[in-house]
Design a protein around this motif. Sequence first.
Motif, PDB file in Angstrom:
ATOM      1  N   GLY A 262     -43.322  23.271 -35.050  1.00 48.41           N
ATOM      2  CA  GLY A 262     -43.230  24.775 -34.073  1.00 48.41           C
ATOM      3  C   GLY A 262     -42.575  25.849 -34.491  1.00 48.41           C
ATOM      4  O   GLY A 262     -42.140  27.152 -34.434  1.00 48.41           O
ATOM      5  N   LEU A 263     -40.555  25.329 -34.979  1.00 45.66           N
ATOM      6  CA  LEU A 263     -40.148  26.063 -34.981  1.00 45.66           C
ATOM      7  C   LEU A 263     -40.031  26.655 -36.455  1.00 45.66           C
ATOM      8  O   LEU A 263     -40.169  27.865 -37.078  1.00 45.66           O
ATOM      9  N   LEU A 264     -40.912  26.357 -37.358  1.00 42.79           N
ATOM     10  CA  LEU A 264     -41.707  26.246 -38.915  1.00 42.79           C
ATOM     11  C   LEU A 264     -42.478  27.547 -38.677  1.00 42.79           C
ATOM     12  O   LEU A 264     -42.458  28.179 -39.026  1.00 42.79           O
ATOM     13  N   GLY A 265     -43.349  27.329 -36.848  1.00 45.68           N
ATOM     14  CA  GLY A 265     -44.672  27.820 -36.937  1.00 45.68           C
ATOM     15  C   GLY A 265     -44.195  29.149 -36.847  1.00 45.68           C
ATOM     16  O   GLY A 265     -44.836  30.159 -37.012  1.00 45.68           O
ATOM     17  N   HIS A 266     -43.039  29.075 -36.109  1.00 43.66           N
ATOM     18  CA  HIS A 266     -42.487  30.819 -35.485  1.00 43.66           C
ATOM     19  C   HIS A 266     -42.006  31.155 -37.230  1.00 43.66           C
ATOM     20  O   HIS A 266     -42.506  33.058 -37.484  1.00 43.66           O
ATOM     21  N   PHE A 267     -41.640  31.008 -37.889  1.00 43.26           N
ATOM     22  CA  PHE A 267     -41.310  31.366 -38.980  1.00 43.26           C
ATOM     23  C   PHE A 267     -41.753  31.644 -39.889  1.00 43.26           C
ATOM     24  O   PHE A 267     -41.827  33.052 -40.691  1.00 43.26           O
ATOM     25  N   VAL A 268     -43.148  31.341 -40.273  1.00 42.72           N
ATOM     26  CA  VAL A 268     -44.499  31.373 -41.116  1.00 42.72           C
ATOM     27  C   VAL A 268     -44.820  32.955 -40.404  1.00 42.72           C
ATOM     28  O   VAL A 268     -45.388  33.580 -41.140  1.00 42.72           O
ATOM     29  N   ASN A 269     -45.363  32.942 -39.241  1.00 41.38           N
ATOM     30  CA  ASN A 269     -46.151  33.737 -38.344  1.00 41.38           C
ATOM     31  C   ASN A 269     -45.073  34.939 -38.996  1.00 41.38           C
ATOM     32  O   ASN A 269     -45.091  36.383 -38.982  1.00 41.38           O
ATOM     33  N   ALA A 270     -43.434  35.338 -38.962  1.00 42.49           N
ATOM     34  CA  ALA A 270     -42.343  36.001 -39.307  1.00 42.49           C
ATOM     35  C   ALA A 270     -42.864  36.571 -40.698  1.00 42.49           C
ATOM     36  O   ALA A 270     -42.002  37.999 -40.793  1.00 42.49           O
ATOM     37  N   VAL A 271     -42.369  35.922 -41.402  1.00 44.94           N
ATOM     38  CA  VAL A 271     -42.806  36.182 -42.793  1.00 44.94           C
ATOM     39  C   VAL A 271     -44.662  36.642 -43.346  1.00 44.94           C
ATOM     40  O   VAL A 271     -44.577  36.004 -44.455  1.00 44.94           O
ATOM     41  N   SER A 272     -45.248  35.943 -42.609  1.00 47.12           N
ATOM     42  CA  SER A 272     -46.832  36.974 -42.679  1.00 47.12           C
ATOM     43  C   SER A 272     -47.168  38.162 -42.893  1.00 47.12           C
ATOM     44  O   SER A 272     -46.341  38.556 -42.394  1.00 47.12           O
ATOM     45  N   GLY A 273     -47.760  38.562 -43.692  1.00 46.53           N
ATOM     46  CA  GLY A 273     -48.239  39.504 -44.252  1.00 46.53           C
ATOM     47  C   GLY A 273     -48.291  40.657 -43.304  1.00 46.53           C
ATOM     48  O   GLY A 273     -48.376  41.850 -42.930  1.00 46.53           O
ATOM     49  N   GLY A 274     -49.393  39.782 -41.879  1.00 48.87           N
ATOM     50  CA  GLY A 274     -49.474  40.987 -41.474  1.00 48.87           C
ATOM     51  C   GLY A 274     -48.676  41.256 -40.570  1.00 48.87           C
ATOM     52  O   GLY A 274     -48.450  42.842 -39.547  1.00 48.87           O
ATOM     53  N   LEU A 331     -35.070  33.114 -48.052  1.00 48.37           N
ATOM     54  CA  LEU A 331     -35.756  32.523 -48.397  1.00 48.37           C
ATOM     55  C   LEU A 331     -36.202  33.446 -49.519  1.00 48.37           C
ATOM     56  O   LEU A 331     -35.378  34.420 -49.991  1.00 48.37           O
ATOM     57  N   HIS A 332     -37.544  32.470 -50.623  1.00 53.26           N
ATOM     58  CA  HIS A 332     -37.925  33.276 -51.235  1.00 53.26           C
ATOM     59  C   HIS A 332     -38.912  34.075 -51.443  1.00 53.26           C
ATOM     60  O   HIS A 332     -39.788  34.043 -52.692  1.00 53.26           O
ATOM     61  N   GLY A 333     -39.644  33.038 -50.767  1.00 49.51           N
ATOM     62  CA  GLY A 333     -40.962  34.215 -50.529  1.00 49.51           C
ATOM     63  C   GLY A 333     -41.381  34.113 -49.038  1.00 49.51           C
ATOM     64  O   GLY A 333     -41.365  33.971 -48.155  1.00 49.51           O
ATOM     65  N   TYR A 334     -42.531  34.736 -48.959  1.00 51.40           N
ATOM     66  CA  TYR A 334     -43.095  35.752 -48.049  1.00 51.40           C
ATOM     67  C   TYR A 334     -44.484  34.744 -47.668  1.00 51.40           C
ATOM     68  O   TYR A 334     -45.250  34.199 -48.766  1.00 51.40           O
ATOM     69  N   PHE A 335     -45.777  34.624 -46.868  1.00 45.90           N
ATOM     70  CA  PHE A 335     -46.717  34.363 -46.756  1.00 45.90           C
ATOM     71  C   PHE A 335     -47.559  35.175 -46.879  1.00 45.90           C
ATOM     72  O   PHE A 335     -48.468  36.680 -45.993  1.00 45.90           O
ATOM     73  N   LEU A 336     -48.374  35.982 -48.293  1.00 45.89           N
ATOM     74  CA  LEU A 336     -49.346  37.220 -48.582  1.00 45.89           C
ATOM     75  C   LEU A 336     -50.661  37.252 -48.738  1.00 45.89           C
ATOM     76  O   LEU A 336     -51.063  36.208 -49.622  1.00 45.89           O
ATOM     77  N   GLY A 337     -51.988  37.478 -48.096  1.00 37.30           N
ATOM     78  CA  GLY A 337     -53.398  37.537 -49.087  1.00 37.30           C
ATOM     79  C   GLY A 337     -53.486  39.244 -49.414  1.00 37.30           C
ATOM     80  O   GLY A 337     -52.194  40.144 -49.746  1.00 37.30           O
ATOM     81  N   SER A 338     -54.634  39.155 -50.780  1.00 35.39           N
ATOM     82  CA  SER A 338     -54.332  40.354 -51.128  1.00 35.39           C
ATOM     83  C   SER A 338     -54.234  41.755 -50.187  1.00 35.39           C
ATOM     84  O   SER A 338     -53.513  42.559 -50.849  1.00 35.39           O
ATOM     85  N   TYR A 339     -55.209  41.696 -49.543  1.00 36.22           N
ATOM     86  CA  TYR A 339     -54.719  42.916 -48.570  1.00 36.22           C
ATOM     87  C   TYR A 339     -53.041  43.337 -47.964  1.00 36.22           C
ATOM     88  O   TYR A 339     -52.610  44.683 -48.564  1.00 36.22           O
ATOM     89  N   GLY A 353     -55.242  33.706 -44.881  1.00 37.41           N
ATOM     90  CA  GLY A 353     -55.927  31.847 -44.414  1.00 37.41           C
ATOM     91  C   GLY A 353     -54.792  30.909 -44.082  1.00 37.41           C
ATOM     92  O   GLY A 353     -55.395  30.369 -42.930  1.00 37.41           O
ATOM     93  N   GLY A 354     -53.450  31.524 -44.205  1.00 37.08           N
ATOM     94  CA  GLY A 354     -52.002  30.596 -43.380  1.00 37.08           C
ATOM     95  C   GLY A 354     -51.222  30.263 -44.801  1.00 37.08           C
ATOM     96  O   GLY A 354     -52.091  30.040 -46.127  1.00 37.08           O
ATOM     97  N   SER A 355     -50.300  28.996 -44.966  1.00 40.67           N
ATOM     98  CA  SER A 355     -49.926  28.808 -45.313  1.00 40.67           C
ATOM     99  C   SER A 355     -50.699  27.047 -45.621  1.00 40.67           C
ATOM    100  O   SER A 355     -51.126  26.847 -44.907  1.00 40.67           O
ATOM    101  N   HIS A 356     -49.510  26.374 -46.430  1.00 47.04           N
ATOM    102  CA  HIS A 356     -50.189  25.468 -47.324  1.00 47.04           C
ATOM    103  C   HIS A 356     -49.239  24.396 -46.485  1.00 47.04           C
ATOM    104  O   HIS A 356     -48.608  25.035 -45.635  1.00 47.04           O
ATOM    105  N   ASN A 357     -49.354  22.814 -46.675  1.00 50.79           N
ATOM    106  CA  ASN A 357     -48.317  22.055 -46.771  1.00 50.79           C
ATOM    107  C   ASN A 357     -46.571  22.808 -46.483  1.00 50.79           C
ATOM    108  O   ASN A 357     -46.571  22.902 -47.655  1.00 50.79           O
ATOM    109  N   LEU A 358     -45.772  22.436 -45.992  1.00 52.40           N
ATOM    110  CA  LEU A 358     -44.545  23.121 -45.572  1.00 52.40           C
ATOM    111  C   LEU A 358     -44.191  21.576 -45.389  1.00 52.40           C
ATOM    112  O   LEU A 358     -43.755  20.661 -44.308  1.00 52.40           O
ATOM    113  N   LEU A 359     -43.036  21.331 -47.097  1.00 51.48           N
ATOM    114  CA  LEU A 359     -42.246  20.020 -47.100  1.00 51.48           C
ATOM    115  C   LEU A 359     -40.719  20.514 -46.794  1.00 51.48           C
ATOM    116  O   LEU A 359     -40.226  21.427 -47.655  1.00 51.48           O
TER     117      LEU A 359
END
Length: 457
Positions: A262-274, A331-339, A353-359
């Motif tokens: 869940g902590l990772l989920g908040h991180f993914v949301n914060a560095v996602s394109g939208g 941090l070396h990358g965001y989560f971005l779609g084309s738009y 569509g979202g992140s893939h497997n995070l290890l």
Amino acid sequence: MSQSTIAPAQAEDRASFSFSRTQLDELAARVLDKAKAAGASACDVDVSESAGQSVSVRLGEVETIEYNRDKGMGVTVYLGQRKGHASTSDFSDAALAQTVAAALAIARYTAEDSCAGLADPHRLARDFADLDLYHPWALPVEAAINLARQCEVAARAVDGRIGNSEGATVSSHAGQSIYANSHGFSGYNLSSRHSVSCAVIAQEAAVMQRDYWYSSARAATDLEEAAAVGRRAGERALARLGARRIKTGDYPVLYDAALAGGLLGHFVNAVSGGSLYRQSSFLLDSLGTQVFSPLVDIVEDPFLPRGMASSNFDAEGVATVRRQLVAAGVLHGYFLGSYSARKLGMESTGNAGGSHNLLVAPTAGNLADMLKRLGTGLYVTELMGQGVNGVTGDYSRGAAGFWVENGVIVHPVEEVTIAGNLRDIYRGIVAIGSDIETRSSKRVGSILVERMTVAGE
């Protein structure tokens, strides 16, 4: 047309679906042709079908037997840089024509958007590895009922104080889909997901406590045994009896591996394109900066065999890539779609569509070792509420778990709140356990945070 392939062994096992892959391909191609003939400058289509079974028992009696068989199609058309979308579950020729017409009608009334459009053709996937995602489970309903009963019986057998149950469930699902667009791309996905779960109630005098456990995997052979799932649920419920609050203070907090994702989920949301292009993230302009503790290394791996978020391409057909997302906390990358990439003046990262497997790489030993590292503090096994502000990073969640002293669990804890700011929480990570959670797309062990505010008595 660029197309993906699947292993021959998989192709033999798709009798449970109503449509063959060839039929899905033909449906997608018909829609693309209809859109072009109707004047669309570009189009993409997503055709999907799923089938599944779910059986639940409670106190030994069958509560529900559910079967589902769904299909659907989403069509997005472009008139220059105006976009329209429509969907249907009717695959007749007339319905497909009406769906395309509806999407075009919407596009005609929308404003032009300079960032709208299909993914760049050179970014589309060309190679399609077999990710071993499809393992159908030929499970007769009687066998599913028997497994659910075994699970619940094992949970209630843990202790006489476990007298009540919310039930046990055994589920099996499979799905297939085609994504195609007018750039000539066509990609096929075939996957399965199965689970066994149980929730029981332990009671002592007038006090009751509930807890659960579950196992989830692409292949039934990777599931925990039903009896083991039940025992774990029973043990967890029993361990919560005698829970009480603790004094308010600042303490080290250990997140159980099941919650650390869940902590990772908040991180993914914060560095996602939208969140980034809307300027609504507490991690704006964080690329190349220290976001986590230097102990934290995170890899995104879309090609993990049997992974819950494995894929050769994203929701736009863009090729996925394995990458070092976080190295030594940077941090070396965001989560971005084309738009979102175009809005930010960047390139898609293959994450429409979202992140893939995070290890997440472990830095310490198993849970016993993590408890020793915690020393005296709170071990959190359940979180409640939605008190997370993605704009500011402020974090406040109801919590339950165990009070630990000198590395030893002393008593269960309930009715407390843990709070902080995600910036400080991420930078305050002092250890990551090797007790890695494998049931989700975020593979991480328990996480120890140096200090958080715990509100109790």
